[in-house]
Design a protein around this motif. Structure first.
Motif, PDB file in Angstrom:
ATOM      1  N   ASP A   1      -0.654  10.444  11.034  1.00  0.00           N
ATOM      2  CA  ASP A   1      -1.885  10.218  10.260  1.00  0.00           C
ATOM      3  C   ASP A   1      -1.886   8.826   9.641  1.00  0.00           C
ATOM      4  OD1 ASP A   1      -2.750  12.768  10.849  1.00  0.00           O
ATOM      5  OD2 ASP A   1      -1.745  13.637   9.107  1.00  0.00           O
ATOM      6  N   TYR A   2      -1.678   7.795  10.439  1.00  0.00           N
ATOM      7  CA  TYR A   2      -1.494   6.440   9.949  1.00  0.00           C
ATOM      8  C   TYR A   2      -2.737   5.920   9.239  1.00  0.00           C
ATOM      9  CZ  TYR A   2      -0.550   1.452   9.900  1.00  0.00           C
ATOM     10  OH  TYR A   2      -0.354   0.167   9.511  1.00  0.00           O
ATOM     11  N   SER A   3      -2.541   5.420   8.008  1.00  0.00           N
ATOM     12  CA  SER A   3      -3.626   4.802   7.239  1.00  0.00           C
ATOM     13  C   SER A   3      -3.124   3.547   6.544  1.00  0.00           C
ATOM     14  CB  SER A   3      -4.174   5.787   6.203  1.00  0.00           C
ATOM     15  OG  SER A   3      -4.695   6.934   6.812  1.00  0.00           O
ATOM     16  N   GLY A   4      -2.219   2.817   7.175  1.00  0.00           N
ATOM     17  CA  GLY A   4      -1.720   1.574   6.610  1.00  0.00           C
ATOM     18  C   GLY A   4      -0.445   1.707   5.818  1.00  0.00           C
ATOM     19  N   GLU A   5       0.184   2.879   5.816  1.00  0.00           N
ATOM     20  CA  GLU A   5       1.407   3.080   5.043  1.00  0.00           C
ATOM     21  C   GLU A   5       2.636   2.876   5.925  1.00  0.00           C
ATOM     22  OE1 GLU A   5       0.767   6.977   7.062  1.00  0.00           O
ATOM     23  OE2 GLU A   5      -0.489   5.456   6.099  1.00  0.00           O
ATOM     24  N   GLY A   6       3.790   2.766   5.279  1.00  0.00           N
ATOM     25  CA  GLY A   6       5.059   2.766   5.986  1.00  0.00           C
ATOM     26  C   GLY A   6       5.697   4.137   5.924  1.00  0.00           C
ATOM     27  N   GLU A   7       6.679   4.362   6.808  1.00  0.00           N
ATOM     28  CA  GLU A   7       7.381   5.647   6.833  1.00  0.00           C
ATOM     29  C   GLU A   7       8.882   5.409   6.870  1.00  0.00           C
ATOM     30  OE1 GLU A   7       3.961   8.217   9.217  1.00  0.00           O
ATOM     31  OE2 GLU A   7       5.882   7.797  10.193  1.00  0.00           O
ATOM     32  N   VAL A   8       9.621   6.217   6.132  1.00  0.00           N
ATOM     33  CA  VAL A   8      11.081   6.187   6.144  1.00  0.00           C
ATOM     34  C   VAL A   8      11.555   7.474   6.813  1.00  0.00           C
ATOM     35  CG1 VAL A   8      13.202   6.121   4.779  1.00  0.00           C
ATOM     36  CG2 VAL A   8      11.202   4.786   4.063  1.00  0.00           C
ATOM     37  N   TRP A   9      12.228   7.338   7.952  1.00  0.00           N
ATOM     38  CA  TRP A   9      12.713   8.487   8.722  1.00  0.00           C
ATOM     39  C   TRP A   9      14.227   8.601   8.567  1.00  0.00           C
ATOM     40  CZ3 TRP A   9       9.927  11.960  11.885  1.00  0.00           C
ATOM     41  CH2 TRP A   9       8.559  11.739  11.902  1.00  0.00           C
ATOM     42  N   PHE A  10      14.724   9.832   8.679  1.00  0.00           N
ATOM     43  CA  PHE A  10      16.140  10.132   8.488  1.00  0.00           C
ATOM     44  C   PHE A  10      16.708  10.713   9.785  1.00  0.00           C
ATOM     45  CE2 PHE A  10      14.090  10.019   4.443  1.00  0.00           C
ATOM     46  CZ  PHE A  10      15.007   9.430   3.587  1.00  0.00           C
ATOM     47  N   PRO A  11      17.260   9.860  10.665  1.00  0.00           N
ATOM     48  CA  PRO A  11      17.675  10.305  12.007  1.00  0.00           C
ATOM     49  C   PRO A  11      18.802  11.330  12.004  1.00  0.00           C
ATOM     50  CG  PRO A  11      18.428   8.063  11.571  1.00  0.00           C
ATOM     51  CD  PRO A  11      17.497   8.423  10.457  1.00  0.00           C
ATOM     52  N   GLU A  12      19.581  11.405  10.924  1.00  0.00           N
ATOM     53  CA  GLU A  12      20.695  12.351  10.906  1.00  0.00           C
ATOM     54  C   GLU A  12      20.325  13.690  10.267  1.00  0.00           C
ATOM     55  OE1 GLU A  12      24.121  10.551   9.180  1.00  0.00           O
ATOM     56  OE2 GLU A  12      24.251   8.949  10.672  1.00  0.00           O
TER      57      GLU A  12
END
Length: 681
Positions: free
Chosen positions: A666-677
């Motif tokens: 739902d991209y609206s200009g924000e960033g995302e922090v993902w946790f691969p582990e």
């Protein structure tokens, strides 16, 4: 070997060719010329977008379609004609321009664009029957000019593409190593329409066909159109649970009605039980009262109304109809913290049929149906059992790809068991136990009629409903094709009043009190309190006002709460009525800071939000997984009104490994922090 061949018309089908090999059939091919000539033609990008747009709209891409698309690109100044080339040779395009074509020209509603070496992402999209545009090179040669192709298949050794740069470029195969080397030259540019290719969904699922503004809820294997946003919100539906689907699902699940009413609702807690009071509108007098099977069942409905603590049913509700028991809300995804019913720890289920919980046969099925990014409830074994009636069969890929409309074509000689004689979508080979009665098939509702309606080998199984009499709560159940009388299962307490209150054939048993004594003043359990003195359970000696709260699923201290601050030995906590060793989950700690004069915003879980110049986020894996995948959103805004914002100026540090990137959920200009582990499943 059966000689019958079944072809499902007007839809692409995912075929599992062998282990981990997937191919989409039904993506119509178009070369980038004509129009234009091959010498200076640069239409590979628009042609790739045209193939995707035509695939989702059910059309065949033509040269005329490509001419109209190029005209639109010129008119919007997306590109300008080349010098010394034919007008319809187009010009160079990038992945962001193809994204605009899919969103603005067709439009497709929602797409995912990313630059990441992620073959698993491509595989997931192919499982969902989504062709994928990739940035590569001419002839898949990393030393040649940049080029766009459409991935339609993937195996352990090869990738299958539609290459618009070849006259006969349909289903062209390259080695996986060659593909990855060429793909890397575009920084792994990838573009796909957000969609799911499933043709069937369980009741309660919210779906939205690609390119449509209509949202439907699945009900009894049909579609109910949710009329507008106000109705959607009034019904307490969740926008995060909408699955974008291919339009061909409308050929398989018929639109059977519309949800156009906004109910008036109240939620009550009476004697530790939860109830839903509902009217079709606030002004109508018709009403019904439903009991929730448990607090967990109530939570799954995500009702916006506050719970009212009452001692009895209000006067305005005493004439209401008695509704059925409410279990987990249909369409709710549930993940178990235990090895539930032998499906393994962490198995994911979907609630359907008001009380039935169905697991997924495999992760691939779960992904193909579009569930992997939806929020889910993580529940203990006891909480799950308190909110369901039974477990259903696992949902398979065959279930997901089965078209209920029965639109099939038979070719050649046929096996009689393969013929659907009653046109209910099932043949004998598909499990129909009476192929000359359309009301009997594996998806039929079981009725009280001494017939195996749903073809599971049992008659009238699991049929019962609550009933209420002066003696207490009972059940009607189906026996030999008939409903029995109300059988009391929860009798009321016997009191000294000359009446057989609990219908056991005895009057005032257990009482030796004077005739003029008020029964509500009698201390039946000898704990020092009667009902008039505040005893909330006059037959339980551990329950009375001021009693120590025990870990036993009872309201011991009569404060209308169960097991709050319950007494357990050191290092143990109260969980579902039992003192258990506390498992402390390692916290996740992230700090998000923005430049001076800017505010940091962070949001995660279902409704958690923090803001400030510096945000100190402390959460857990469980909270991060509430949206189905482990990530949180962030941004830096100029002010609280967000007159300007830029996520890339933020500094993010965490105590665990992360991947920080532009948002694609739902991209609206924000960033995302993902946790691969962090693994949510």
């Amino acid at each position: 070997m059966k000689a019958i061949v079944w072809y499902l018309l007007l839809m692409a089908t995912v075929w599992e060719l062998r282990a981990q090999e997937i191919l989409i059939e039904g993506v119509n091919f178009k070369s980038q010329s004509p129009p234009g000539d091959w010498q200076s033609n640069m239409n590979c990008g628009p042609t790739s977008a045209l193939m995707l747009g035509s695939y989702y709209t059910g059309l065949e891409p033509t040269s005329t379609d490509l001419v109209e698309l190029i005209d639109w690109m010129y008119s919007t100044q997306m590109i300008i004609p080349q010098n010394n080339a034919e007008y319809y040779d187009g010009n160079v395009t990038g992945i962001s321009q193809l994204e605009k074509i899919l969103l603005q020209y067709f439009p497709m509603g929602s797409v995912v664009r990313q630059s990441k070496k992620d073959l698993d992402f491509i595989r997931k999209q192919l499982l969902k029957q989504n062709p994928v545009i990739v940035g590569v090179n001419i002839n898949m040669n990393a030393t040649q000019f940049g080029h766009f192709m459409v991935v339609v298949g993937l195996s352990e050794a090869q990738v299958t593409v539609h290459d618009p740069g070849k006259t006969f470029g349909a289903y062209h195969k390259y080695s996986l190593a060659q593909f990855q080397a060429s793909w890397a030259t575009s920084n792994y540019a990838t573009l796909v329409v957000r969609s799911s290719g499933s043709l069937w969904y369980p009741d309660g699922t919210l779906i939205q066909p690609v390119g449509s503004n209509r949202v439907y809820v699945v009900s009894d294997n049909g579609l109910l159109w949710v009329k507008d946003e106000s109705v959607f919100n009034a019904m307490s539906f969740d926008w995060q649970k909408i699955i974008p689907v291919h339009r061909r699902v409308l050929d398989c699940l018929a639109e059977v009605g519309v949800v156009d009413w906004q109910p008036y609702r109240e939620v009550w807690q009476i004697s530790g039980k939860y109830f839903l009071f509902e009217k079709t509108s606030q002004s109508t007098s018709n009403c019904a009262i439903y009991q929730f099977a448990s607090k967990t069942a109530l939570d799954s409905w995500q009702l916006k109304q506050q719970v009212q603590n009452l001692s009895l049913v209000p006067t305005y509700g005493q004439a209401c109809d008695q509704g059925t028991m409410l279990y987990l809300h249909n369409g709710t995804l549930v993940k178990s913290t235990a090895n539930l019913n032998g499906y393994g720890e962490g198995a994911v289920f979907v609630a359907t049929g008001n009380g039935e919980l169905r697991p997924f046969e495999s992760w691939d099925t779960f992904v193909m149906m579009g569930y992997e990014n939806l929020p889910l409830m993580i529940l203990s074994e006891s909480n799950i059992y308190s909110a369901i009636k039974n477990f259903g069969n696992p949902i398979t890929q065959n279930d997901a790809l089965f078209c209920l409309s029965g639109v099939y074509e038979i070719q050649g000689a046929f096996d009689p068991d393969e013929v659907d004689n009653d046109a209910d979508g099932f043949s004998v080979a598909n499990g129909d136990c009476d192929d000359y009665n359309s009301a009997i098939n594996p998806f039929a509702e079981e009725l009280c009629d001494s017939i195996d309606n749903d073809c599971d080998g049992e008659e009238d199984e699991g049929l019962f409903f609550d009933c209420f009499m002066d003696c207490g709560r009972g059940i009607h159940y189906c026996e030999e094709g008939h409903w029995n009388g109300c059988e009391i299962v929860e009798p009321v307490a016997e009191i000294e009043d000359g009446i057989d209150n609990d219908c056991d054939g005895l009057i005032d048993e257990g009482f030796t009190i004077p005739e003029d004594t008020n029964p509500l003043d009698v201390d039946n359990d000898k704990d020092g309190f009667s009902i008039n003195q505040g005893d909330c359970d006059n037959w339980e000696p551990t329950a009375y006002p001021g009693a120590p709260e025990l870990c036993d699923l009872l309201d011991n201290d009569c404060d209308f709460e169960i097991d709050e601050q319950a007494i357990c030995s050191a290092e143990k906590v109260c969980v579902s009525g039992k003192c258990q060793t506390q498992i402390v989950e390692a916290p996740i700690h992230c700090e998000i800071s923005c430049p001076d004069q800017m505010l940091a915003f962070v949001w995660w879980d279902q409704d958690q939000i923090l803001s400030g110049n510096i945000v100190d986020l402390q959460t857990t894996e469980e909270a991060l997984c509430q949206r189905g995948e482990p990530w949180f959103d962030f941004n830096c805004a100029c002010d609280e009104d967000w007159t300007c914002f830029d996520w890339q100026v933020a500094e993010v540090t965490c105590n665990v490994p992360t991947e920080i990137k532009a948002g694609f959920i739902d991209y609206s200009g924000e960033g995302e922090v993902w946790f691969p582990e962090v693994l949510c499943y």
